[in-house]
Design a protein around this motif. Structure first.
Motif, PDB file in Angstrom:
ATOM      1  N   CYS A  23       0.852  -1.188   0.000  1.00 33.42           N
ATOM      2  CA  CYS A  23       0.000   0.000   0.000  1.00 33.42           C
ATOM      3  C   CYS A  23       0.886   1.235   0.000  1.00 33.42           C
ATOM      4  CB  CYS A  23      -0.909  -0.002   1.228  1.00 33.42           C
ATOM      5  SG  CYS A  23      -1.953   1.463   1.363  1.00 33.42           S
ATOM      6  N   ASP A  54      -1.425   2.762  -7.059  1.00 34.65           N
ATOM      7  CA  ASP A  54      -2.513   2.001  -6.449  1.00 34.65           C
ATOM      8  C   ASP A  54      -2.838   0.839  -7.376  1.00 34.65           C
ATOM      9  OD1 ASP A  54      -3.006   3.504  -4.139  1.00 34.65           O
ATOM     10  OD2 ASP A  54      -4.324   4.884  -5.202  1.00 34.65           O
ATOM     11  N   ASN A 136     -12.773   6.785   1.079  1.00 32.94           N
ATOM     12  CA  ASN A 136     -12.323   6.469  -0.275  1.00 32.94           C
ATOM     13  C   ASN A 136     -11.884   5.009  -0.314  1.00 32.94           C
ATOM     14  OD1 ASN A 136     -12.453   9.210  -1.388  1.00 32.94           O
ATOM     15  ND2 ASN A 136     -10.865   9.620   0.121  1.00 32.94           N
ATOM     16  N   ARG A 138      -9.942   2.166  -2.317  1.00 31.18           N
ATOM     17  CA  ARG A 138      -8.899   2.059  -3.339  1.00 31.18           C
ATOM     18  C   ARG A 138      -8.427   0.616  -3.470  1.00 31.18           C
ATOM     19  NH1 ARG A 138      -5.333   7.300  -1.655  1.00 31.18           N
ATOM     20  NH2 ARG A 138      -6.865   8.851  -2.289  1.00 31.18           N
ATOM     21  N   THR A 140      -5.644  -1.836  -3.590  1.00 34.30           N
ATOM     22  CA  THR A 140      -4.258  -1.907  -3.149  1.00 34.30           C
ATOM     23  C   THR A 140      -3.443  -2.717  -4.142  1.00 34.30           C
ATOM     24  OG1 THR A 140      -5.127  -1.974  -0.891  1.00 34.30           O
ATOM     25  CG2 THR A 140      -2.776  -2.402  -1.165  1.00 34.30           C
TER      26      THR A 140
END
Length: 160
Positions: A23, A54, A136, A138, A140
């Motif tokens: 991350c 990401d 948010n 995302r 990883t």
């Protein structure tokens, strides 16, 4: 952190107790909280990245040496977590890891709802409603067989 199962454990995939999390928000100044499934912890660290996007999509990142790493360990006896979480400059982060991307999303979101209840005293329904406004989600990583998702709650989301 290794799982509490006998045998050799790969460090390639992320898992509930750590592993290859990849991350990019885990930077200097971050605090990573990990479940400790085995006595003594048996922590190891490696695979430093100088640059990575990401959603790590292949095994490629710009790897960097970790010649000097300053880590501080604190045992928090009353912290009962089942997945990693972090307090980073970007905000609070909860993680979800699973072979199925949807399931990884739900795990990360559930962890964030738990955290919002702990930090701010919200009910589950309030946390769920506010998550749509402030959190948010995302990707990883999608590499390594296990999909990773992290949910980020920016520090300035709520005023205490």
């Amino acid at each position: 952190m290794p799982p509490n199962e006998p045998g050799i454990h790969s460090t390639i995939s992320p898992r509930f107790c750590g592993g290859n999390i990849d991350c990019k928000e885990l930077v200097e100044g971050s605090i990573l909280y990990l479940p400790i499934p085995v006595p003594g912890g048996m922590f190891s660290v490696g695979d430093g990245h100088a640059l990575q996007g990401d959603g790590e999509v292949s095994t490629q990142a710009i790897e960097c040496p970790m010649d000097v790493v300053d880590l501080t360990f604190t045992l928090i006896d009353d912290l009962n977590i089942s997945m990693p979480r972090a307090n980073t400059p970007a905000g609070w982060i909860t993680f979800g890891f699973h072979e199925d991307l949807d399931e990884a999303c739900f795990i990360a979101l559930e962890g964030m709802l738990d955290l919002m209840e702990e930090l701010y005293g919200y009910s589950r329904k309030e946390a769920y409603t506010l998550a749509s406004l402030t959190v948010n989600m995302r990707i990883t990583q999608i590499v390594n067989g296990t999909k990773g998702v992290h949910a980020i709650l920016p520090h300035d989301s709520f005023i205490n």
